[in-house]
Structure formats: structure tokens, C-alpha cells
Design a protein around this motif. Structure first.
Motif, PDB file in Angstrom:
ATOM      1  N   LYS A 144      41.022  40.972  62.652  1.00  0.00           N
ATOM      2  CA  LYS A 144      41.866  39.804  62.880  1.00  0.00           C
ATOM      3  C   LYS A 144      41.183  38.556  62.339  1.00  0.00           C
ATOM      4  O   LYS A 144      39.961  38.417  62.417  1.00  0.00           O
ATOM      5  N   LYS A 145      41.979  37.641  61.815  1.00  0.00           N
ATOM      6  CA  LYS A 145      41.435  36.445  61.178  1.00  0.00           C
ATOM      7  C   LYS A 145      40.745  35.533  62.171  1.00  0.00           C
ATOM      8  O   LYS A 145      39.755  34.882  61.855  1.00  0.00           O
ATOM      9  N   SER A 146      41.273  35.458  63.366  1.00  0.00           N
ATOM     10  CA  SER A 146      40.670  34.587  64.379  1.00  0.00           C
ATOM     11  C   SER A 146      40.773  35.269  65.736  1.00  0.00           C
ATOM     12  O   SER A 146      41.808  35.827  66.090  1.00  0.00           O
ATOM     13  N   VAL A 147      39.684  35.223  66.486  1.00  0.00           N
ATOM     14  CA  VAL A 147      39.633  35.820  67.821  1.00  0.00           C
ATOM     15  C   VAL A 147      39.063  34.788  68.785  1.00  0.00           C
ATOM     16  O   VAL A 147      38.003  34.218  68.546  1.00  0.00           O
ATOM     17  N   ASN A 148      39.797  34.512  69.854  1.00  0.00           N
ATOM     18  CA  ASN A 148      39.348  33.574  70.879  1.00  0.00           C
ATOM     19  C   ASN A 148      38.594  34.360  71.945  1.00  0.00           C
ATOM     20  O   ASN A 148      39.191  34.951  72.840  1.00  0.00           O
ATOM     21  N   LEU A 149      37.276  34.365  71.825  1.00  0.00           N
ATOM     22  CA  LEU A 149      36.462  35.142  72.756  1.00  0.00           C
ATOM     23  C   LEU A 149      36.448  34.553  74.157  1.00  0.00           C
ATOM     24  O   LEU A 149      36.141  35.251  75.123  1.00  0.00           O
ATOM     25  N   GLU A 150      36.774  33.261  74.282  1.00  0.00           N
ATOM     26  CA  GLU A 150      36.771  32.616  75.595  1.00  0.00           C
ATOM     27  C   GLU A 150      38.005  32.977  76.414  1.00  0.00           C
ATOM     28  O   GLU A 150      37.973  32.946  77.636  1.00  0.00           O
ATOM     29  N   MET A 151      39.096  33.319  75.741  1.00  0.00           N
ATOM     30  CA  MET A 151      40.313  33.697  76.466  1.00  0.00           C
ATOM     31  C   MET A 151      40.132  35.076  77.083  1.00  0.00           C
ATOM     32  O   MET A 151      39.658  35.999  76.423  1.00  0.00           O
ATOM     33  N   LEU A 152      40.501  35.224  78.340  1.00  0.00           N
ATOM     34  CA  LEU A 152      40.374  36.505  79.031  1.00  0.00           C
ATOM     35  C   LEU A 152      41.540  37.413  78.653  1.00  0.00           C
ATOM     36  O   LEU A 152      42.387  37.774  79.472  1.00  0.00           O
ATOM     37  N   TRP A 153      41.549  37.785  77.393  1.00  0.00           N
ATOM     38  CA  TRP A 153      42.564  38.651  76.801  1.00  0.00           C
ATOM     39  C   TRP A 153      41.904  39.966  76.437  1.00  0.00           C
ATOM     40  O   TRP A 153      40.754  39.997  75.986  1.00  0.00           O
ATOM     41  N   GLN A 154      42.613  41.059  76.633  1.00  0.00           N
ATOM     42  CA  GLN A 154      42.062  42.364  76.299  1.00  0.00           C
ATOM     43  C   GLN A 154      42.896  43.012  75.202  1.00  0.00           C
ATOM     44  O   GLN A 154      44.126  43.049  75.279  1.00  0.00           O
TER      45      GLN A 154
END
Length: 245
Positions: A144-154
Motif C-alpha cells: 500500500k502506498k500509505s499506511v497509518n501505523l498510529e490508527m488502530l486499524w487491522q
């Protein structure tokens, strides 16, 4: 869980929380898990509703597994969860994030008795997705081009392009059915969404046959608006919609 799964420590399994005789079915998006819808589901359940969130086939396992699934597999899972709710609930609402929004629309086309639908960043338009079926042969699992590691997404760090091609096929199935869907609808779309084309929300609003429909733009939200900075507003808009429909 695969090593390419973001936040593997979170619970992304299917959930079912009993409540009153009004049920709410929540469907996550492509490459995600039920973590995506769990926080919203908890807010809805606290108000007394019965809430269900199935883990769709190929999700929470591995990108390779997801690449083997068809959109019909995802829809069959959603339809089964809907029928499960119908055993205990006299009224049912359905909501979905991204691809889950398309499954929600297709379910509404099949089940006109649904009391209302909530569409969160529905993925009816995704730039260049029509080429996914061809690109999958050369590069089946691009990062993926961008990943928000701070968001609690799985979910997966990669995009299985065979699954993206199935999303494209689902788009083509849903779009011509929109004028025939008369279910009350709430559509929420983040203006900062870079995963899908935000204009798709307006397209759905314009094409839906529903007499009662509302499109709300969230100025500070990205694609996963059910977990983003305007979550409180998303939850309140959802609860208001549930109480009015």
C-alpha cells in the motif's frame, strides 16, 4: 495471522452482541477485519441495539487467501449474517465501510425490507482499479502506498490485486442497481480520502432511489472514517439515523 497484518494484537474476529429487537449489521472493507467496525459497533450496542459484524472470507488470514476469494463469497457471508440477525430482530439496519458499503447496497437491493443503510466511504469509484485484473499477473501483492501505523486499524499491508479486481466487478454489479434501491440511506465521506475517489459518495447519493437520503462530508477525515479523528461525529450521526428511520 499473517506477518503482513497490521496490529495483529487486536481482536478482528466476528462479533455478535445481543440487545433489543432492532439489529445492526456492520461490514468491514477490503483487506481489513472487524476491528474496522468494532468501535462503532460498541457505540451502537451501548444504546441497546443488537449488533453483528462478520469477518469476511479471506480477511484476517493471509493476502494469498484473500486473492482466492470472489465478491460472491463476501456477499454470501454478509447475507448469512443478515439472516442470523433476522432470527432475533424485527428490524435490521446495515452499514458498511468502503467495500462493505457496496455489499450493503447489494444487500439492500436484494432485501428491500431493510430499515436503513449507512455507507461509510463507499468504494464505488477507485482510480485505476479496472486494471487490477491485468496487473495481478505481474505484481500480485503490491504494498500500500500509505499506511497509518498510529490508527488502530487491522488489515493487510499489501493489496491483493485479484481481490481488487473482484471489488471492481462488485462496483459494476452495484452501480446499475442504485436507482432501484429505495431504502433510507446515510452516506458519510471524508474529504481527505486518498484511497477511493470521494466523488463516488455524491454519485451514490444522486443515483439512489431512496426518498430519504443524506450525504455528509467530513472535512478532517481520511478513508477509514469509522476510526478517524471525527469518529464521535460519525457515531452520533449514525445513532441519530438509527433513531429516526
Amino acid at each position: 495471522m499473517d506477518s503482513l497484518l497490521q496490529h495483529p494484537e487486536l481482536d478482528g474476529t466476528s462479533f455478535y452482541w445481543p440487545g433489543n429487537d432492532t439489529g445492526v449489521l456492520l461490514l468491514h472493507g477490503l483487506t481489513a477485519t472487524t476491528v474496522e467496525m468494532r468501535r462503532l459497533g460498541e457505540a451502537i450496542h451501548r444504546q441497546g441495539y443488537t449488533v453483528a459484524g462478520p469477518l469476511l472470507p479471506g480477511h484476517g488470514t493471509s493476502p494469498e487467501d484473500l486473492a482466492t476469494k470472489k465478491w460472491q463469497n463476501w456477499f454470501a457471508c454478509a447475507a448469512d449474517a443478515y439472516q442470523g440477525l433476522a432470527l432475533n430482530c424485527s428490524r435490521i439496519f446495515v452499514g458498511g465501510e468502503s467495500m462493505g458499503g457496496l455489499l450493503t447496497l447489494y444487500l439492500a437491493a436484494q432485501q428491500p425490507e431493510i430499515a436503513g443503510i449507512m455507507l461509510y466511504a463507499p468504494a464505488i469509484k477507485v482510480k485505476h482499479i479496472r486494471w487490477a485484473q491485468y496487473l495481478a499477473y505481474a505484481r500480485p501483492f503490491p504494498a500500500k502506498k500509505s499506511v497509518n501505523l498510529e490508527m488502530l486499524w487491522q488489515g493487510y499491508y499489501v493489496n491483493p490485486l485479484r481481490a481488487a479486481a473482484e471489488l471492481y466487478r462488485l462496483q459494476r454489479v452495484v452501480l446499475p442497481r442504485l436507482p432501484k434501491i429505495e431504502t433510507p440511506a446515510l452516506i458519510l465521506q471524508g474529504r481527505l480520502d486518498q484511497t477511493i475517489e470521494p466523488s463516488g459518495a455524491q454519485l451514490i447519493y444522486d443515483c439512489l432511489g431512496s426518498q430519504r437520503k443524506e450525504l455528509v462530508w467530513l472535512d478532517q477525515s481520511t478513508h477509514v472514517l469509522v476510526l478517524d479523528r471525527e469518529f464521535d461525529r460519525v457515531a452520533q450521526l449514525t445513532l441519530d439515523f438509527l433513531s429516526r428511520a
